[in-house]
Write a protein that holds these residues in place. Structure first.
Motif, PDB file in Angstrom:
ATOM      1  N   THR A   1       2.870  -3.086   1.710  1.00  0.00           N
ATOM      2  CA  THR A   1       2.394  -1.702   1.590  1.00  0.00           C
ATOM      3  C   THR A   1       1.200  -1.605   0.646  1.00  0.00           C
ATOM      4  OG1 THR A   1       4.002  -1.299  -0.187  1.00  0.00           O
ATOM      5  CG2 THR A   1       4.684  -0.751   2.059  1.00  0.00           C
ATOM      6  N   HIS A   2       0.703  -2.740   0.184  1.00  0.00           N
ATOM      7  CA  HIS A   2      -0.448  -2.752  -0.711  1.00  0.00           C
ATOM      8  C   HIS A   2      -1.732  -2.401   0.048  1.00  0.00           C
ATOM      9  CE1 HIS A   2       1.916  -5.768  -3.416  1.00  0.00           C
ATOM     10  NE2 HIS A   2       2.349  -4.525  -3.530  1.00  0.00           N
ATOM     11  N   HIS A   3      -2.800  -2.184  -0.704  1.00  0.00           N
ATOM     12  CA  HIS A   3      -4.078  -1.818  -0.108  1.00  0.00           C
ATOM     13  C   HIS A   3      -5.132  -2.873  -0.415  1.00  0.00           C
ATOM     14  CE1 HIS A   3      -2.001   2.053  -0.010  1.00  0.00           C
ATOM     15  NE2 HIS A   3      -2.872   2.432   0.907  1.00  0.00           N
TER      16      HIS A   3
ATOM     17  N   GLU B   1      -4.160  -2.834   8.230  1.00  0.00           N
ATOM     18  CA  GLU B   1      -5.313  -2.616   9.093  1.00  0.00           C
ATOM     19  C   GLU B   1      -6.090  -3.898   9.377  1.00  0.00           C
ATOM     20  OE1 GLU B   1      -7.875   0.438   7.714  1.00  0.00           O
ATOM     21  OE2 GLU B   1      -6.389   2.054   7.953  1.00  0.00           O
TER      22      GLU B   1
ATOM     23  N   ILE C   1     -11.151   1.498   0.547  1.00  0.00           N
ATOM     24  CA  ILE C   1      -9.761   1.140   0.292  1.00  0.00           C
ATOM     25  C   ILE C   1      -8.980   1.411   1.562  1.00  0.00           C
ATOM     26  CG2 ILE C   1      -7.689   1.637  -1.064  1.00  0.00           C
ATOM     27  CD1 ILE C   1      -9.463   2.539  -3.338  1.00  0.00           C
ATOM     28  N   ARG C   2      -8.230   0.431   2.010  1.00  0.00           N
ATOM     29  CA  ARG C   2      -7.494   0.595   3.263  1.00  0.00           C
ATOM     30  C   ARG C   2      -6.184  -0.192   3.211  1.00  0.00           C
ATOM     31  NH1 ARG C   2     -10.633  -3.528   7.343  1.00  0.00           N
ATOM     32  NH2 ARG C   2     -11.642  -4.800   5.756  1.00  0.00           N
ATOM     33  N   PRO C   3      -5.190   0.217   3.973  1.00  0.00           N
ATOM     34  CA  PRO C   3      -3.923  -0.511   4.002  1.00  0.00           C
ATOM     35  C   PRO C   3      -4.121  -1.933   4.505  1.00  0.00           C
ATOM     36  CG  PRO C   3      -3.689   1.663   4.997  1.00  0.00           C
ATOM     37  CD  PRO C   3      -5.155   1.429   4.806  1.00  0.00           C
ATOM     38  N   ILE C   4      -3.406  -2.854   3.937  1.00  0.00           N
ATOM     39  CA  ILE C   4      -3.557  -4.254   4.325  1.00  0.00           C
ATOM     40  C   ILE C   4      -3.191  -4.471   5.786  1.00  0.00           C
ATOM     41  CG2 ILE C   4      -1.225  -5.007   3.687  1.00  0.00           C
ATOM     42  CD1 ILE C   4      -2.527  -7.552   2.524  1.00  0.00           C
TER      43      ILE C   4
END
Length: 312
Positions: free
Chosen positions: A161-163, A181, A176-179
């Protein structure tokens, strides 16, 4: 097909307080994780299990030696408890072989120790005892059989759930985007193997990445991408989230229980329908080989990241 389950890990990151129970025996509802994994395979007709035990072997043995069918089945009690009539059963048709494979043994070494039980099989199933999914197992097996590979793994989207932080000129954050993606894939277990796998196992090494790496130059490792429900119960947080899903009757992995899984029955065979396997992306190849299209396989020794509440 026979099912080899690796049950010997310490499960240190799942511990709470002073409990010493092995990770596969952590409870989800009124049954342990291990039971949920086994019940998934049994749902598809695979009921011959080989448990590779290590830490907490006595707890696993004791659980099945004193198994109580009434905990998860309806029944009628008569004669003050001397006559119990079950309406259905869980493990009556299961065959379970318990093999102590050592306390500090890698997954690859555990598999090597049970070779005699599966080496005469055309193919067999293997898995960690702490991952749950609703993946369509018959489709996985059919695809593996047609591919002619030595090994297959379930490839699932990264569960973290990290970015991810994209850094631009002057160390300014550009995005900044969710991993998730990034659409990388991680090893989700649910292996399908042929006996040829034993030719690439080595003492002191693991199945992932060591043995699997030897299959890559020959294109003998198949990655089966799946974007439906998959969860690794690595930590106490993971287990708590699975417990919450169980309490709210949102359990996609419980295909044998339509009321909890929310699945629909297939008219042809009575089994629950699941999310289909992910279609291969353009230009990708199903057999993993050393190239830019390779599906990353996370080493089993590395911690698997926390998972969101639902991945599919």
């Amino acid at each position: 097909m026979k099912v080899v389950l690796f049950c010997g890990g310490l499960g240190m990151r799942m511990r709470e307080g002073t409990t010493s129970a092995p990770k596969p025996m952590a409870m989800i509802g009124d049954r342990p994780l291990l039971w949920h994994v086994m019940r998934y395979y049994a749902h598809f007709g695979h009921t011959d299990f080989i448990l590779c035990l290590g830490y907490g072997a006595a707890a696993v043995k004791d659980y099945f030696l004193h198994y109580d069918e009434t905990l998860s089945n309806d029944f009628t009690l008569a004669m003050g408890g001397r006559d119990i009539r079950l309406f259905s059963t869980d493990i009556t048709d299961w065959q379970i072989t318990f093999i102590d494979t050592g306390l500090d043994t890698s997954v690859g070494e555990r598999l090597a120790q049970v070779r005699r039980y599966v080496q005469d099989e055309p193919m067999f199933l293997a898995n960690y005892a702490d991952t749950l999914t609703d993946a369509p197992l018959p489709e996985l097996v059919d695809r593996f059989a047609a591919a002619g590979a030595t090994a297959s793994l379930l490839a699932v989207p990264v569960q973290s759930t990290h970015h991810v932080v994209d850094i631009g000129t002057g160390d300014r954050v550009a995005r900044i985007r969710p991993i998730r993606e990034l659409m990388q894939w991680e090893n989700g277990g649910y292996f399908i193997l042929r006996p040829e796998i034993f030719s690439v196992l080595r003492a002191g090494e693991d199945l992932v990445p060591h043995a699997f790496a030897r299959l890559l130059p020959h294109g003998r490792l198949l990655a089966q991408r799946y974007t439906g429900f998959w969860r690794a119960a690595d930590t106490f947080k993971d287990r708590a989230e699975l417990e919450e899903l169980y309490r709210s009757a949102r359990c996609p992995w419980m295909l044998w229980d339509v009321g909890r899984s929310g699945a629909v029955r297939r008219p042809d065979d009575g089994r629950a329908a699941t999310v289909p396997l992910a279609a291969p992306s353009a230009g990708s190849v199903p057999l993993v080989a050393p190239s830019a299209a390779t599906v990353p396989v996370a080493p089993s020794a590395a911690p698997r990241p926390d998972s969101p509440a639902l991945s599919g």
